[in-house]
Design an enzyme around this catalytic site. Sequence first.
Site, short mmCIF file in Angstrom:
data_model
loop_
_atom_site.label_atom_id
_atom_site.label_comp_id
_atom_site.label_asym_id
_atom_site.label_seq_id
_atom_site.Cartn_x
_atom_site.Cartn_y
_atom_site.Cartn_z
N GLY A 240 -12.36 -4.72 2.02
CA GLY A 240 -13.77 -4.34 2.04
C GLY A 240 -14.19 -3.48 0.86
N GLY B 221 -8.20 -9.46 0.56
CA GLY B 221 -7.04 -9.91 1.34
C GLY B 221 -6.57 -11.31 1.04
CE LYS C 190 -18.67 -18.94 8.04
NZ LYS C 190 -18.85 -18.19 9.28
NE ARG D 1 -4.22 -1.75 1.96
CZ ARG D 1 -5.17 -1.98 2.86
NH1 ARG D 1 -5.05 -1.50 4.09
NH2 ARG D 1 -6.23 -2.68 2.52
C1 3PG Z 1 -8.59 -2.03 5.09
O1 3PG Z 1 -7.53 -2.42 5.59
O2 3PG Z 1 -9.40 -2.80 4.56
C2 3PG Z 1 -8.84 -0.56 5.04
O3 3PG Z 1 -7.72 0.14 5.49
C3 3PG Z 1 -10.07 -0.21 5.82
O4 3PG Z 1 -9.90 -0.51 7.17
P1 3PG Z 1 -11.20 -0.68 8.10
O5 3PG Z 1 -11.84 -1.97 7.69
O6 3PG Z 1 -10.70 -0.71 9.51
O7 3PG Z 1 -12.11 0.48 7.83
MG MG Z 2 -11.10 -4.18 6.66
#
Ligand code: 3PG
Ligand code: MG
Length: 400
Positions: free
Chosen positions: A380, A357, A200, A37
């Site tokens: 997310g 991820g 899931k 990142r």
């Molecule tokens: C992540 O790592 O997915 C982003 O930095 C967002 O983090 P968060 O899910 O804590 O908002």
């Molecule tokens: Mg996250």
Amino acid sequence: MAGFKTLGDLDLKGKRVLLRADLNVPVADGKVTDATRIERIVPTIREIVKADGKVVLLSHFGRPKGKVDPDYSLEQVAATVADVTGHPVGFVATDWVDVTNAQKAIEAAPPGSVLLLENTRFHPGEEVNDVELAKRMASLGDLYVNDAFSAAHRAHASTEALAHLLPSAAGLAMQAELEALEAGLGNPRKPVIAVVGGAKVSTKIDLLENLVTKVDGLIIGGGMANTFLHALGYGVGKSLAEKDLAETAKRIMETAERHKCAVILPIDGAVAWHFEANAPHRFYGVDAIDPDGMILDVGPSSIERITGAIDDASTVVWNGPLGAFEITPFDAGTVAVARHVAARTKAGKLVSVAGGGDTVAALAHAGVKDDFTYVSTAGGAFLEWMEGKPLPGVEALKAS
Ligand code: 3PG
Ligand code: MG
């Protein structure tokens, strides 16, 4: 890029530029273990420095829940930002209540400096998109640039409210990400195949429902495929499956049919009797799964079918591993398919976009992370994009 300004549209000369980055990177024993990142924001930082601007980095780090908490200080990331950018980085502590010291530090810094401010989540206003906090942030800069696609699903002060308070633009990383995603699902070369895996169905219902209306084929693997197989009446033995979601799975398959999206499920599986690395296993057709066994990966016939479907595609969008890739040999399906996508991409036959991820970890494990057209570092935010949801951090750039 349609709808909002990019870095080239801003006059950076001598300006204080608030650069929203996602420095929420993994840290173990005080060391950053994956700097991807940080690497992605280097081009934007270079442009600002080249124009004698001052780079003022803003980011969250972890989830300190609106309190100052040294465990979540961004100071521990500053040295890596300096290493990766090849530029000294001045860290500035602030509780985000009083930003006078930050103002002074930025004022005193010579043109071309890079400063990193403390975790935006040290103030409760960040996560509730508080405009007063955003105004304090805005007082520290002349321009706002957002390079944090992976935080764009959050409507937070530093990702949303702030964008409305200063002349704003997408940074080079954000721009590259949005262009790649546009090529993946927004306006892709057809046919488009989505590969969706993971444990899931429950976490990916919205995603599956959106995808089947957009893509020509949906390949389902991982634990979630078992839920679909169960819904179709196959016995899945002791496999991970959300049997209460059988109706949801059927509804997704019906929607797919209406939208002429072919749903491609495994036709065989690697079945083991213990969940552990190198557990003895056998391949079974999905109509003959051993009732005492569990499916831990797609089998060879499925791999052949999946790679065949990919050969007919011009675009592949991928989220989620196809099996228990963390334990050998149940990584075989994910690795084989990932390598196939990578080879087709390298041969110029395929546009491939992956994110999430586990997905990035799986592609790295297969040794092909750099061979896809684009790999998103977002978790997310990538999922919400695949769900077809507007992302507040992106929408705010369009509105300003
Ligand atoms: C992540 O790592 O997915 C982003 O930095 C967002 O983090 P968060 O899910 O804590 O908002
Ligand atoms: Mg996250």
